[in-house]
Design an enzyme around this catalytic site. Sequence first.
Site, mmCIF file in Angstrom:
data_model
loop_
_atom_site.group_PDB
_atom_site.id
_atom_site.type_symbol
_atom_site.label_atom_id
_atom_site.label_comp_id
_atom_site.label_asym_id
_atom_site.label_seq_id
_atom_site.Cartn_x
_atom_site.Cartn_y
_atom_site.Cartn_z
ATOM 1 N N HIS A 1 0.830 -1.194 0.000
ATOM 2 C CA HIS A 1 0.000 0.000 0.000
ATOM 3 C C HIS A 1 0.870 1.251 0.000
ATOM 4 C CE1 HIS A 1 -3.734 -2.219 1.854
ATOM 5 N NE2 HIS A 1 -3.313 -2.743 0.710
ATOM 6 N N GLU B 1 1.009 3.800 2.034
ATOM 7 C CA GLU B 1 1.599 4.146 3.325
ATOM 8 C C GLU B 1 2.871 3.345 3.579
ATOM 9 O OE1 GLU B 1 -2.963 4.149 3.979
ATOM 10 O OE2 GLU B 1 -1.497 3.247 2.631
#
Length: 370
Positions: free
Chosen positions: A59, A61
Amino acid sequence: MSSKKDNIKTLDNQFMKLALSIARINDGLTGENPSVGCVVTKNNNIISSGVTSFSGRPHAETNALQNLKKNTKNSTIYITMEPCTHYGKTPPCTDLIVKSKINRVVYAVHDKDERTAKKASKKLKSQGIKVTNSICKKEAVNFYKKYFFTKKNKIPYVIGKIACSNDNYIKSKRNKYITNEHSLNVSHLLRYRNEGILISYKTLNSDNPKLDCRLPGLEKHSPKRFILDKNLKSNYKSKIFNNEMKKKSFILHGSNNLKKINLFKSKKINLIKVDTDNGNKLNLRNLLNSIYKKHVNTLLVEGGRELTNEFISNRLFNEFYLFKSSNNLKKNGSINILSTLKRISKNFKKHSLLDTYTNKDKVIKFFNYV
């Protein structure tokens, strides 16, 4: 004189707009997951950024934080969508954020995935992290409209596409292609930006297309290929069933003919059984749900006249692209789609002529279905 609160809001908007720009980089290339953009700041300076990787993992992040050498204590992270809170193939992004000792989380919109929706804020606040949401919400909602549509309806966001001559023919008796090479490049860009592509068995058997993206450097991002073929009439020797292309090619059928079924299975061709409707045709909504289950969020329908009309009749197009050549085919043209084009114009509220550098060809995008 602007207040400190106003300055923070201005900075939040600036960093979130940057995060949205980053998210657009991999839009349509992240599988079942949305493309998320992420920006990490400290003392109002950008120290890292990330975007959801191809196929959806890692992802955004994770990509922004895992290789960050600077201390993230008391920093702020800007994310275009609410960070995930659930365990899937990877741990929750909220856990990584807590571990990184980030002081503040800012995100644009809530996720529609029920495993995460509106849960991140509570989890982060319980760890003493400040949370701000709905920054650049309008822009983010528009960007994620395809993802939100698929989550709500459990079918892909459907984009239609057809090419014709200036006098509305889709077949030439002399040439393979109707439009010029510039239009073909834009067409391949659409394939690159969509996770699946659908045609009928008639198009497969007459044209034997590869249905891939042939733009230099983007070949590996070709879409999954789906053939609508109720009675299993597809030519199993077609290019898309050869070698490595076979793994990403599927026939959607409604046949009970065991001889045909076993023939295709013996060739190791993927078959997906779809229910028929009252008119003994394949139920298109069920068909789209089957495609959605193959982790396809956006589907490009490169149909001929018949398939395009079927999707119009069932109100299944979310957008439509018309590629129109500047040339008239006259006696060399076959299959006129003037009546289909009238239906397209009638069924969409808006259209725009795209600036696609296709020389004299036109690319018209229809959107906002009536």
